[in-house]
Each structure stands twice: as structure tokens, then as C-alpha cells.
Scaffold this motif. Structure first.
Motif, PDB file in Angstrom:
ATOM      1  N   TYR A  35      -3.146   1.467  -3.347  1.00  0.00           N
ATOM      2  CA  TYR A  35      -1.824   1.924  -2.930  1.00  0.00           C
ATOM      3  C   TYR A  35      -0.808   0.790  -3.049  1.00  0.00           C
ATOM      4  CZ  TYR A  35       1.361   5.001  -0.413  1.00  0.00           C
ATOM      5  OH  TYR A  35       2.390   5.828  -0.082  1.00  0.00           O
ATOM      6  N   ALA A  36      -1.163  -0.389  -2.552  1.00  0.00           N
ATOM      7  CA  ALA A  36      -0.259  -1.539  -2.609  1.00  0.00           C
ATOM      8  C   ALA A  36       0.077  -1.901  -4.051  1.00  0.00           C
ATOM      9  CB  ALA A  36      -0.876  -2.730  -1.879  1.00  0.00           C
ATOM     10  N   LEU A  37      -0.909  -1.826  -4.945  1.00  0.00           N
ATOM     11  CA  LEU A  37      -0.648  -2.110  -6.366  1.00  0.00           C
ATOM     12  C   LEU A  37       0.328  -1.107  -6.958  1.00  0.00           C
ATOM     13  CD1 LEU A  37      -4.178  -3.096  -7.717  1.00  0.00           C
ATOM     14  CD2 LEU A  37      -2.163  -4.565  -7.510  1.00  0.00           C
ATOM     15  N   VAL A  38       0.160   0.166  -6.638  1.00  0.00           N
ATOM     16  CA  VAL A  38       1.091   1.187  -7.137  1.00  0.00           C
ATOM     17  C   VAL A  38       2.485   0.932  -6.587  1.00  0.00           C
ATOM     18  CG1 VAL A  38       1.658   3.653  -7.061  1.00  0.00           C
ATOM     19  CG2 VAL A  38      -0.678   2.927  -7.550  1.00  0.00           C
ATOM     20  N   ILE A  60      -6.037   9.102   9.617  1.00  0.00           N
ATOM     21  CA  ILE A  60      -6.504   7.941   8.845  1.00  0.00           C
ATOM     22  C   ILE A  60      -5.680   7.787   7.568  1.00  0.00           C
ATOM     23  CG2 ILE A  60      -8.451   6.966   7.553  1.00  0.00           C
ATOM     24  CD1 ILE A  60     -10.274   8.243   9.689  1.00  0.00           C
ATOM     25  N   GLY A  61      -5.380   8.901   6.899  1.00  0.00           N
ATOM     26  CA  GLY A  61      -4.560   8.842   5.688  1.00  0.00           C
ATOM     27  C   GLY A  61      -3.203   8.223   5.943  1.00  0.00           C
ATOM     28  N   SER A  62      -2.591   8.539   7.086  1.00  0.00           N
ATOM     29  CA  SER A  62      -1.278   7.972   7.417  1.00  0.00           C
ATOM     30  C   SER A  62      -1.357   6.472   7.638  1.00  0.00           C
ATOM     31  CB  SER A  62      -0.703   8.645   8.672  1.00  0.00           C
ATOM     32  OG  SER A  62      -0.430   9.997   8.429  1.00  0.00           O
ATOM     33  N   VAL A  63      -2.375   6.034   8.355  1.00  0.00           N
ATOM     34  CA  VAL A  63      -2.537   4.595   8.603  1.00  0.00           C
ATOM     35  C   VAL A  63      -2.711   3.849   7.283  1.00  0.00           C
ATOM     36  CG1 VAL A  63      -4.047   2.830   9.620  1.00  0.00           C
ATOM     37  CG2 VAL A  63      -3.457   4.879  10.930  1.00  0.00           C
ATOM     38  N   LEU A  64      -3.590   4.361   6.421  1.00  0.00           N
ATOM     39  CA  LEU A  64      -3.835   3.696   5.136  1.00  0.00           C
ATOM     40  C   LEU A  64      -2.608   3.726   4.236  1.00  0.00           C
ATOM     41  CD1 LEU A  64      -7.457   5.007   4.383  1.00  0.00           C
ATOM     42  CD2 LEU A  64      -6.764   2.861   5.492  1.00  0.00           C
ATOM     43  N   ALA A  65      -1.891   4.862   4.227  1.00  0.00           N
ATOM     44  CA  ALA A  65      -0.689   4.980   3.391  1.00  0.00           C
ATOM     45  C   ALA A  65       0.403   4.033   3.873  1.00  0.00           C
ATOM     46  CB  ALA A  65      -0.184   6.420   3.396  1.00  0.00           C
ATOM     47  N   VAL A  66       0.602   3.948   5.174  1.00  0.00           N
ATOM     48  CA  VAL A  66       1.621   3.037   5.711  1.00  0.00           C
ATOM     49  C   VAL A  66       1.278   1.594   5.361  1.00  0.00           C
ATOM     50  CG1 VAL A  66       2.561   2.070   7.855  1.00  0.00           C
ATOM     51  CG2 VAL A  66       2.458   4.550   7.542  1.00  0.00           C
ATOM     52  N   LEU A  67       0.011   1.212   5.542  1.00  0.00           N
ATOM     53  CA  LEU A  67      -0.399  -0.156   5.204  1.00  0.00           C
ATOM     54  C   LEU A  67      -0.228  -0.443   3.712  1.00  0.00           C
ATOM     55  CD1 LEU A  67      -3.602  -0.559   7.415  1.00  0.00           C
ATOM     56  CD2 LEU A  67      -1.373  -1.673   7.738  1.00  0.00           C
ATOM     57  N   GLY A  68      -0.674   0.498   2.872  1.00  0.00           N
ATOM     58  CA  GLY A  68      -0.544   0.299   1.427  1.00  0.00           C
ATOM     59  C   GLY A  68       0.901   0.195   0.995  1.00  0.00           C
ATOM     60  N   ALA A  69       1.756   1.102   1.502  1.00  0.00           N
ATOM     61  CA  ALA A  69       3.186   1.073   1.144  1.00  0.00           C
ATOM     62  C   ALA A  69       3.830  -0.214   1.625  1.00  0.00           C
ATOM     63  CB  ALA A  69       3.897   2.286   1.742  1.00  0.00           C
ATOM     64  N   PHE A  71       2.356  -3.241   2.365  1.00  0.00           N
ATOM     65  CA  PHE A  71       1.897  -4.428   1.637  1.00  0.00           C
ATOM     66  C   PHE A  71       2.467  -4.467   0.218  1.00  0.00           C
ATOM     67  CE2 PHE A  71      -1.857  -4.475   4.681  1.00  0.00           C
ATOM     68  CZ  PHE A  71      -1.336  -5.516   5.422  1.00  0.00           C
ATOM     69  N   GLY A  72       2.566  -3.309  -0.424  1.00  0.00           N
ATOM     70  CA  GLY A  72       3.181  -3.255  -1.749  1.00  0.00           C
ATOM     71  C   GLY A  72       4.655  -3.630  -1.697  1.00  0.00           C
ATOM     72  N   ALA A  73       5.353  -3.129  -0.677  1.00  0.00           N
ATOM     73  CA  ALA A  73       6.775  -3.441  -0.518  1.00  0.00           C
ATOM     74  C   ALA A  73       6.983  -4.929  -0.270  1.00  0.00           C
ATOM     75  CB  ALA A  73       7.352  -2.626   0.643  1.00  0.00           C
ATOM     76  N   TRP A  74       6.145  -5.496   0.567  1.00  0.00           N
ATOM     77  CA  TRP A  74       6.256  -6.919   0.872  1.00  0.00           C
ATOM     78  C   TRP A  74       5.954  -7.770  -0.353  1.00  0.00           C
ATOM     79  CZ3 TRP A  74       2.978  -9.935   5.008  1.00  0.00           C
ATOM     80  CH2 TRP A  74       3.717 -11.009   5.481  1.00  0.00           C
ATOM     81  N   GLY A  75       4.933  -7.363  -1.114  1.00  0.00           N
ATOM     82  CA  GLY A  75       4.606  -8.086  -2.343  1.00  0.00           C
ATOM     83  C   GLY A  75       5.739  -8.037  -3.354  1.00  0.00           C
ATOM     84  N   ALA A  76       6.359  -6.860  -3.516  1.00  0.00           N
ATOM     85  CA  ALA A  76       7.476  -6.718  -4.461  1.00  0.00           C
ATOM     86  C   ALA A  76       8.677  -7.549  -4.015  1.00  0.00           C
ATOM     87  CB  ALA A  76       7.852  -5.248  -4.599  1.00  0.00           C
ATOM     88  N   TYR A  77       8.898  -7.584  -2.716  1.00  0.00           N
ATOM     89  CA  TYR A  77       9.994  -8.391  -2.156  1.00  0.00           C
ATOM     90  C   TYR A  77       9.833  -9.857  -2.556  1.00  0.00           C
ATOM     91  CZ  TYR A  77      12.572 -10.824   1.606  1.00  0.00           C
ATOM     92  OH  TYR A  77      13.399 -11.651   2.329  1.00  0.00           O
ATOM     93  N   TRP A  78       8.624 -10.389  -2.377  1.00  0.00           N
ATOM     94  CA  TRP A  78       8.395 -11.794  -2.715  1.00  0.00           C
ATOM     95  C   TRP A  78       8.378 -12.027  -4.216  1.00  0.00           C
ATOM     96  CZ3 TRP A  78       9.549 -15.498   0.297  1.00  0.00           C
ATOM     97  CH2 TRP A  78       9.521 -15.302   1.675  1.00  0.00           C
ATOM     98  N   LEU A  79       7.916 -11.042  -4.960  1.00  0.00           N
ATOM     99  CA  LEU A  79       7.965 -11.149  -6.420  1.00  0.00           C
ATOM    100  C   LEU A  79       9.413 -11.236  -6.892  1.00  0.00           C
ATOM    101  CD1 LEU A  79       6.139 -11.182  -8.917  1.00  0.00           C
ATOM    102  CD2 LEU A  79       6.299  -8.698  -8.968  1.00  0.00           C
TER     103      LEU A  79
END
Length: 196
Positions: A35-38, A60-69, A71-79
Motif C-alpha cells: 500500500y505504501a509503495l502504491v 483490520i482493513g482500515s488500520v492497514l489502509a490508514v498505515l499504508g496511506a 507511510f506512503g504519504a510521508w515517504g513521498a513528502y520526503w522524496l
């Protein structure tokens, strides 16, 4: 999404769940990492959130989706902070005017509005926040809080597809109602903050 629903034959829910369970304890980490990669790319995260609900259910799906979104958002921010501003502005394309208008001198409300606003994908907000110098202390809490309603609403759709019923239907309606209310509130806060 409607076209996919009626035209793409997915394996039965149980079969997909068994495939995921085959990863054992790592299944949640695998899904969150994918999810984070996407979320780092311009690929819409919608399909990942719906898949999370389809495979793991609403909670569980909500927890995983929120975490994935997140972490991906944070990674893109730093990129984006590592890339040149000119490169990021070219990447934003048609989203540049709206993102630039909201994020220049952005506060908490501006990030929330863009996250909740229909029609604005996550990736321009992620990269734009990094390019326009939104402070980390503002971006992190605003992103984390504002991805929650949208992710839950999409996960609820996936859970409804997996197990259509009154309970999952009500969860979808409530989740989308919350998204609409929060979008309006965030927009009003952002407008009043801009006038000050």
C-alpha cells in the motif's frame, strides 16, 4: 470501480483470504508495505483500500489502509523535499494550481482540505507539501488525521463487496457521511484561516 465490479472476475473472497493468510504473521506487513509503495506513485490508492476491506474486513482493513496511506504519504513528502522544486512542479501537472494555491503558506487546515477534497488524489498533496515547504510538524498530524475518514470509507466499500448486507451497507453510508461532513468543516476552517 463500477466497471471493475461487473466485468472483472475476482477469485472468491475465501480464496484470496487464504492466499493472504499464506504469508502468516507477515500478511499485514506485506499488505501495508505494498500500500505504501502504491501511495508513493500516481496510481490511485482507492483500489488498495477497497482490497483491504475485501480481504481483511472493516476494522483490520482500515488500520492497514490508514498505515499504508500514511507511510506512503510521508515517504513521498520526503522524496519531494529531496527533489528540486522545479521537478516536483512539473510532476504535479494539472494538479499544480490547486495544490499550490492551498499549500503555499499552508497550515493544518489546508493539508486536511486537500486530503478530504474529492477529485484530488493523494500523490499531488504528498509531493506538493514537500515542494512547497509545509512543515513536518504540520504535515504529519494533518495527514494522519485526514487520511482516516477516506480510508475507512473505501475499506467499507471493499467489505461490502466481499459480504453484501445491511450492516456493511450501513458502515459504507456512515463512513461516506463522515467524509462529507469533515470535508465541509475542513474547507470552512481553511477559508477562515486564509482570511486572517
Amino acid at each position: 470501480m463500477a466497471w471493475l465490479l461487473f466485468n472483472v472476475d475476482l477469485p472468491p473472497v475465501r480464496e484470496l483470504q487464504e492466499t493472504i493468510e499464506g504469508f502468516g504473521w507477515a500478511a499485514w506487513f506485506v499488505f501495508t508495505g505494498l500500500y505504501a509503495l502504491v501511495a508513493l506513485t500516481p496510481i490511485p490508492v482507492t483500489i488498495m483500500a477497497v482490497t483491504g476491506g475485501f480481504l481483511f474486513g472493516v476494522v483490520i482493513g482500515s488500520v492497514l489502509a490508514v498505515l499504508g496511506a500514511f507511510f506512503g504519504a510521508w515517504g513521498a513528502y520526503w522524496l519531494a523535499r529531496g527533489l528540486s522544486k522545479r521537478t516536483v512542479l512539473r510532476m504535479l501537472g494539472k494538479h499544480r494550481p490547486r495544490v499550490e494555491d492551498h499549500l503555499t503558506s499552508a497550515g493544518f487546515e489546508a493539508v486536511c482540505v486537500l486530503r478530504l477534497m474529492p477529485g484530488v488524489p493523494y500523490w499531488p498533496v504528498n509531493y506538493g507539501a514537500g515542494a512547497f515547504g509545509v512543515r513536518t510538524a504540520v504535515y504529519v498530524p494533518a495527514s494522519l488525521l485526514s487520511v482516516i475518514p477516506g480510508q475507512i470509507s473505501l475499506v467499507a466499500v471493499g467489505a461490502f463487496i466481499a459480504e453484501p448486507g445491511i450492516l456493511t451497507g450501513v458502515q459504507v453510508l456512515v463512513a461516506w457521511g463522515v467524509v462529507v461532513v469533515l470535508t465541509v468543516l475542513a474547507y470552512r476552517l481553511w477559508r477562515s484561516a486564509r482570511r486572517e
